[in-house]
Scaffold this motif. Structure first.
Motif, PDB file in Angstrom:
ATOM      1  N   THR A 161      13.430  12.093  -7.422  1.00  0.00           N
ATOM      2  CA  THR A 161      12.885  10.946  -8.150  1.00  0.00           C
ATOM      3  C   THR A 161      12.587  11.300  -9.608  1.00  0.00           C
ATOM      4  OG1 THR A 161      11.964  10.012  -6.113  1.00  0.00           O
ATOM      5  CG2 THR A 161      10.974   9.287  -8.188  1.00  0.00           C
ATOM      6  N   ALA A 162      12.046  12.491  -9.834  1.00  0.00           N
ATOM      7  CA  ALA A 162      11.742  12.892 -11.217  1.00  0.00           C
ATOM      8  C   ALA A 162      13.005  12.895 -12.068  1.00  0.00           C
ATOM      9  CB  ALA A 162      11.087  14.276 -11.221  1.00  0.00           C
ATOM     10  N   GLN A 171       0.812  -1.227   0.000  1.00  0.00           N
ATOM     11  CA  GLN A 171       0.000   0.000   0.000  1.00  0.00           C
ATOM     12  C   GLN A 171       0.843   1.274   0.000  1.00  0.00           C
ATOM     13  OE1 GLN A 171      -3.157  -0.090  -0.827  1.00  0.00           O
ATOM     14  NE2 GLN A 171      -2.609  -2.268  -0.970  1.00  0.00           N
ATOM     15  N   THR A 172       2.150   1.124   0.251  1.00  0.00           N
ATOM     16  CA  THR A 172       3.022   2.306   0.296  1.00  0.00           C
ATOM     17  C   THR A 172       3.719   2.493  -1.045  1.00  0.00           C
ATOM     18  OG1 THR A 172       3.436   1.927   2.638  1.00  0.00           O
ATOM     19  CG2 THR A 172       4.957   3.387   1.487  1.00  0.00           C
ATOM     20  N   PRO A 173       3.436   3.609  -1.739  1.00  0.00           N
ATOM     21  CA  PRO A 173       4.167   3.871  -2.978  1.00  0.00           C
ATOM     22  C   PRO A 173       5.652   4.130  -2.666  1.00  0.00           C
ATOM     23  CG  PRO A 173       2.288   5.377  -2.723  1.00  0.00           C
ATOM     24  CD  PRO A 173       2.493   4.684  -1.413  1.00  0.00           C
ATOM     25  N   THR A 174       6.541   3.596  -3.464  1.00  0.00           N
ATOM     26  CA  THR A 174       7.972   3.679  -3.191  1.00  0.00           C
ATOM     27  C   THR A 174       8.451   5.121  -3.065  1.00  0.00           C
ATOM     28  OG1 THR A 174       8.180   1.707  -4.550  1.00  0.00           O
ATOM     29  CG2 THR A 174      10.215   2.864  -4.015  1.00  0.00           C
ATOM     30  N   ALA A 175       7.945   5.995  -3.938  1.00  0.00           N
ATOM     31  CA  ALA A 175       8.516   7.333  -4.042  1.00  0.00           C
ATOM     32  C   ALA A 175       8.003   8.316  -3.003  1.00  0.00           C
ATOM     33  CB  ALA A 175       8.278   7.906  -5.443  1.00  0.00           C
ATOM     34  N   TRP A 233       5.442   1.159 -10.103  1.00  0.00           N
ATOM     35  CA  TRP A 233       6.389   0.778  -9.043  1.00  0.00           C
ATOM     36  C   TRP A 233       6.721   1.906  -8.073  1.00  0.00           C
ATOM     37  CZ3 TRP A 233       7.998  -3.749  -7.233  1.00  0.00           C
ATOM     38  CH2 TRP A 233       7.693  -4.879  -7.995  1.00  0.00           C
ATOM     39  N   LEU A 234       6.650   3.153  -8.558  1.00  0.00           N
ATOM     40  CA  LEU A 234       7.046   4.259  -7.680  1.00  0.00           C
ATOM     41  C   LEU A 234       5.889   5.044  -7.091  1.00  0.00           C
ATOM     42  CD1 LEU A 234      10.027   5.922  -9.632  1.00  0.00           C
ATOM     43  CD2 LEU A 234      10.149   4.514  -7.571  1.00  0.00           C
TER      44      LEU A 234
END
Ligand SMILES: [Zn+2]
Length: 458
Positions: free
Chosen positions: A427-428, A372-376, A449-450
């Motif tokens: 991240t961008a 449930q936690t987005p990586t980014a 994924w992010l």
């Protein structure tokens, strides 16, 4: 982590002083760097260039006496500026460009009003004398951070906000600076910091250690750790390896220094040359501290590290320390990469393969909260070191590798390290670089994924 278990001082003296005809229209610098996770961290209106810290510490009384000489450059006409320092330490005097300045302390903000407005883009110097009994802080995730006392001294690890517990500075990671540490302690203990040991001298039962960190460093990566250590400083292969090992540390410390060059050689081959003038580690006896930290040039461990932990903290020297995120929410750029480094080193030494490590991490059921936690963006400072930051971050890299192929993947990592050396990136920027180097449209991959919650399909 946190992993569960060049300017010289001489150059600084030549910076121009603020002239008498300063701009009267200056405004106060911001009290924070604008990071949503830690709004008060860092400060606006100036760029810190070099810290020359002179510290005197007595482990028996817990008393620290400090002098911080800061070389900085104004980024606006500045009537007033802040530094991060907890008010459990008492500031005794502040000068700006050699002239007494007024100041106030409130919480973790030291507010300095120079006698004259500082002109935009001009260098200035600040000298702060302070003392007190430093103590650690408790982070939003409940872990200890900062000046953590041990049975014989200090385990000093500062991610994300501990630097303010022992020296004044612009402590958001976007303001890197070179550091020099002159630390005096009783002769029975050792003071070990980042960078190169340049001098050690004893007098009257006390010993002064001088450490020079010549590459720029974020405050959260600084350390001055103190205790009963066996200090060793030698050249092994291409590296100056400086280690400090507490004889009481848990685990077998035999050959600790010699374990570094093979790991660094391997990763230098993958990522580009090791970015610092020295390496090594600090192995303390600190059972009360539940993590190790990639303190710059010289990670700190609460016990003798395993092979995978050693690899993790050394990979951070490229990913996290040399290339540092821009905001705390981008922490996967540190931990996902260091975790992937663990997987690579494991495969290299004939243990678990990268693919098996991926499969094991990916096997978590889709309904597991992990997904449930987005990586980014882990969602807040209390989640900074949650499992998805590490494992989903590493999985993201492995999926990227599969999509672009080995050649492009490692070309991306080398370009990342080269283009942002000693700097910051977000991240961008990583997404854009991956697309540029590979020539592929990776929007769907990174989106899944992010940025989105839920278990991505393969
Ligand atoms: Zn880490």
């Amino acid at each position: 982590m946190k992993r569960l278990l060049a300017l010289t001082a001489a150059a600084f003296l030549t910076l121009p002083l603020t002239p008498a005809t300063a701009d009267p229209a200056g405004t106060p610098g911001a009290a924070g760097a604008g990071d949503p996770y830690f709004p008060g961290q860092g400060n606006g209106g100036y760029d810190a260039l070099h810290y020359d810290l002179t510290l005197d510490y007595d482990p028996a009384s817990g008393r620290l006496s400090g002098r911080a000489d800061l070389a900085a450059r104004a980024t606006q006409a500045l009537s007033r500026f802040n530094l991060d320092l907890v008010d459990t330490l008492t500031v005794r005097s502040v000068t700006v460009d050699g002239r007494p300045a007024s100041y106030t302390q409130s919480g973790s903000e030291l507010v300095v009003t120079p006698p004259r407005t500082l002109r935009d883009r001009r260098g200035f110097s600040v000298v702060i004398r302070y003392d007190g009994n430093p103590a650690h802080v408790i982070d939003p995730d409940g872990s200890m951070d900062g000046w953590i006392k041990t049975d014989d001294g200090v385990f000093n690890a500062n991610e994300p906000q501990g630097a303010m517990t022992w020296y004044p500075g612009n402590h958001h990671m976007t303001d890197k600076a070179t550091h020099r540490f002159t630390v005096t302690v009783p002769g029975s203990v050792v003071a070990v910091a980042n960078g190169d040991l340049v001098r050690k001298a004893s007098k009257g039962g006390r010993t002064t250690y001088v450490w020079n960190s010549r590459e720029p460093m974020a405050g959260y990566l600084a350390t001055v750790s103190i205790g009963t250590f066996d200090l060793a400083d030698s050249r092994i292969g291409r590296y100056r390896v400086t280690t400090a090992v507490d004889p009481k540390a848990a685990g077998d410390a035999t050959g600790f220094a010699e374990r570094h060059p093979p790991v660094l050689d391997y990763f230098s081959g993958l990522f580009g040359r090791y970015p610092y003038s020295s390496t090594g580690g600090i192995v303390d006896h600190a059972p009360e501290v539940g993590y190790a930290l990639e303190t710059q040039t010289r990670p700190i461990y609460p016990r003798v590290p395993s092979e995978s932990l050693l690899a993790h903290e050394l990979v951070h020297q490229w990913f996290g320390n040399s290339v540092t995120p821009t905001l705390w929410r981008d922490i996967w750029l540190n931990e996902g990469f260091a975790t992937y480094g663990e997987w690579l080193w494991s495969e290299r030494r004939g243990a678990q393969s990268v693919q098996d490590a991926f499969d094991e991490a990916y096997a978590r059921p889709a309904e597991d909260e992990f997904w449930q936690t987005p990586t980014a963006d882990p969602g807040g400072p209390e989640n900074l070191f949650h499992a998805p930051v590490y494992d989903r971050g590493a999985m993201t890299l492995h999926v990227l590798r599969g999509a672009v192929g080995d050649d492009a993947f490692f070309a991306i990592l080398r370009a990342w390290v080269r283009e942002h050396r000693y700097g910051n990136a977000d991240t961008a920027a990583f997404v854009a670089l991956s697309q540029r180097v590979s020539g592929k449209d990776l929007a769907g991959l990174f989106d899944a994924w992010l940025f989105k919650p839920g278990k991505p399909s393969l």
